[in-house]
Design a protein around this motif. Sequence first.
Motif, mmCIF file in Angstrom:
data_model
loop_
_atom_site.group_PDB
_atom_site.id
_atom_site.type_symbol
_atom_site.label_atom_id
_atom_site.label_comp_id
_atom_site.label_asym_id
_atom_site.label_seq_id
_atom_site.Cartn_x
_atom_site.Cartn_y
_atom_site.Cartn_z
ATOM 1 N N ALA A 85 4.832 17.912 -35.568
ATOM 2 C CA ALA A 85 3.352 18.204 -35.381
ATOM 3 C C ALA A 85 3.124 19.833 -34.889
ATOM 4 O O ALA A 85 2.591 20.470 -35.230
ATOM 5 N N ALA A 86 4.045 19.846 -33.743
ATOM 6 C CA ALA A 86 3.858 21.157 -32.951
ATOM 7 C C ALA A 86 4.238 22.609 -33.787
ATOM 8 O O ALA A 86 3.855 23.426 -33.640
ATOM 9 N N ALA A 87 5.439 21.985 -34.767
ATOM 10 C CA ALA A 87 6.016 23.355 -35.548
ATOM 11 C C ALA A 87 5.046 23.321 -36.903
ATOM 12 O O ALA A 87 5.543 24.127 -37.583
ATOM 13 N N SER A 88 4.355 22.488 -37.100
ATOM 14 C CA SER A 88 3.460 22.586 -38.486
ATOM 15 C C SER A 88 2.285 23.587 -38.401
ATOM 16 O O SER A 88 1.983 24.155 -37.278
ATOM 17 N N ARG A 89 1.859 23.875 -39.563
ATOM 18 C CA ARG A 89 0.544 24.622 -39.607
ATOM 19 C C ARG A 89 -0.321 24.253 -40.624
ATOM 20 O O ARG A 89 -0.009 23.414 -41.535
ATOM 21 N N VAL A 90 -1.648 24.063 -40.490
ATOM 22 C CA VAL A 90 -2.784 23.923 -41.460
ATOM 23 C C VAL A 90 -3.283 25.016 -42.059
ATOM 24 O O VAL A 90 -3.279 26.100 -41.652
ATOM 25 N N ALA A 91 -3.280 24.886 -43.508
ATOM 26 C CA ALA A 91 -3.632 25.837 -44.456
ATOM 27 C C ALA A 91 -4.791 25.316 -45.355
ATOM 28 O O ALA A 91 -4.987 24.126 -45.560
ATOM 29 N N PHE A 92 -5.650 26.181 -45.709
ATOM 30 C CA PHE A 92 -6.837 25.949 -46.776
ATOM 31 C C PHE A 92 -6.714 26.523 -47.873
ATOM 32 O O PHE A 92 -6.392 27.853 -47.972
ATOM 33 N N SER A 93 -7.027 25.999 -49.065
ATOM 34 C CA SER A 93 -6.938 26.637 -50.660
ATOM 35 C C SER A 93 -8.164 26.379 -51.155
ATOM 36 O O SER A 93 -8.613 24.994 -51.261
ATOM 37 N N LEU A 94 -8.884 27.248 -51.707
ATOM 38 C CA LEU A 94 -10.177 26.894 -52.569
ATOM 39 C C LEU A 94 -9.785 26.232 -53.816
ATOM 40 O O LEU A 94 -8.643 26.438 -54.388
#
Length: 668
Positions: free
Chosen positions: A35-44
């Motif tokens: 979890a610490a190494a992950s990233r959250v991304a958003f796509s339309l």
Amino acid sequence: MRACDPACQPEAVEAFLATVPPFDRLPAADLATLAAASRVAFSLSGEVVEPDGCGGTGSAWICCVQRGGVRLGRPAGALDGSGTPETFDVRGEGECFGLPAASGDEVRALEDTFLVRLPGTLCAALARRHPPMAAWFGQALALPGDTGPEPAAATGECPAREADDGDYLFTRLAGEVASRTLAGVTRGMDLRQTARVMEDGQVGSVVVREASGLVIGIVTDRDLRRAVARGLALSAPVETLMSAPVADIDADTPCFEGLIRMTGAGIRHLLVTRDGEPSGMVTVSDLLLAHGRSPMALLRAIRRAGDFSDLRALCQRIHPLAAALAARGAGSGTVGGIVTMLAERVLGRLLELLEKAFGPCPAPCAWWVLGAAGRREMLPGMGLSLAVAPQDGNDPVVGRAARTYLAAFLPRLAEELGRLGLGGAALSLGDPRVLFDPAGCAADDDPLALEASLEAFDARLVAGCDRAGAEHHHSPPSGGAGGPGFDGAPRPPEASSLLIETSSIPRETSSIPVPPTPILAGLLRSLAARPVPLGLYQGRLMERDGTASPVLHIAGRGSRPLLALVRLAALLAGVGETGTAARLGRLARDGHLPGDVARAAVDAFAFFEGERLLLRLDAAGRTGEDEAPLRPAGLSPRRRQGFRAAFAGLEALRRILADRAWTGEGIP
């Protein structure tokens, strides 16, 4: 600073991943590291998900959908200039995918979507330490053309019942319950010495070997008792009493197959081999001791049923037994084999009871089980499809008398089968070869509507045990269209005139001729052109054309199309096996199917049948050939992934069969 990076949200990601397979089974420390190494991304909605998102590091990411969904495929005109996009798959909330590396492939958001991006190198390291995670990603991340990890088998086991207590008969292997020592005698040893070897070793059987060590036969305590009763001299050499060849089973074969083998052949011992070499002996007692709640007790009770009411009471125990097997981890193949074996035993006893009321038939009869019973793939609540043909020896008088008798006998048989919970399927008078109508096959618009006619090619002959061969009852049961008798036990000649010996059936009636090849090839082309669903997305069945349905008919969209494709390919290739998995194995061994496609199809069929088994068990014993449709909303991520992998296996089979050059001469 990283702490201000909105893409870095380890607490929220950890809470999310703790609910998503396969991460939900990671140790807490590994989950926190991931979890610490992950990233959250958003796509339309409609936006392409770029491989180098989240900081442009260029790292390989594994994405998990937190909210929304994505389409995996190729854009319109990517390869062939057409105006139609090609969809490989769709992934919804809680499902993973890998960002494509192949030219022309893309991932596009179906709606506004939040993704958790997980570093591929860390996921790979965790997968090496946790094999279930590696197996999960082998299924979850595959795209057409990928050469990723070997997919894990979709076993068809009951999804919510994965735990196994370790001592359940139907999840153990023959080698695990077999004796670790193998008592033996050499050719030429007399019966007195043989009995002494058995007594000293406290065993119920010994194998007979050549001086070279080659196993050539077996002698059991029953054989010795019979020899004494018949006055055979104790100085006689052991080979005069031994049974040969010795029925054997590989150590890695599930115990239930050994149980079916022994029950069908009327034997109590199987030689266990490992890498082709004898390594032990497994007996009925071993299997019963391995698990006390064995179907053997129900099989014996059915054989002893005194009247129709006794038989009906015993049949009511089949559904609970199937539920108990499934609850303890048995898959659909195991349950199907046991249910079929029980149904055949019920049929045999029912025929004997009915003959007492009707009197003897003027001619012995050959009985075939068709369809699911012929394939040994019956599920609880299924009816028996039967065909019967009198063996009148070409005597027209005897033939007319036998057909008149059966015309009155069969309606009563159908009535009793219905009362026993085995009714509702076909029951025909005549050789099953005539059940197939080539004209109807050519004219029918819906290939799957031919399922009832095609069941004739799943026929398996069931008849009384070979009484003449009772002295050599250790021989393995025959395969193909023949097979073991109803109960595998020797019958006295007066037991039933309705049952005939398998060995007495003329060769020309023991196999079913294949219809004209052009008809089969045309039917296979039609079936191979039918689309396969992509999987389950947002609680709906997603089709390849973008449409979706809130319900899924597992048999109609999964099991039956796969079964029909395999059956037609097997008929065109001259494969004699009737079981779906056995047919796929033979098609692969003979070079008609790639091995990975055949394995994926076997796994797909097991999964579909496992889900059908769940539906039938939930039906609380109601009978019928069809199940209620499944509503995908609310299914666990593991079950959704199972459907995705199963549909992918069916699609791979469909594609390979559709791509073959069907020239009317069979499979190239």
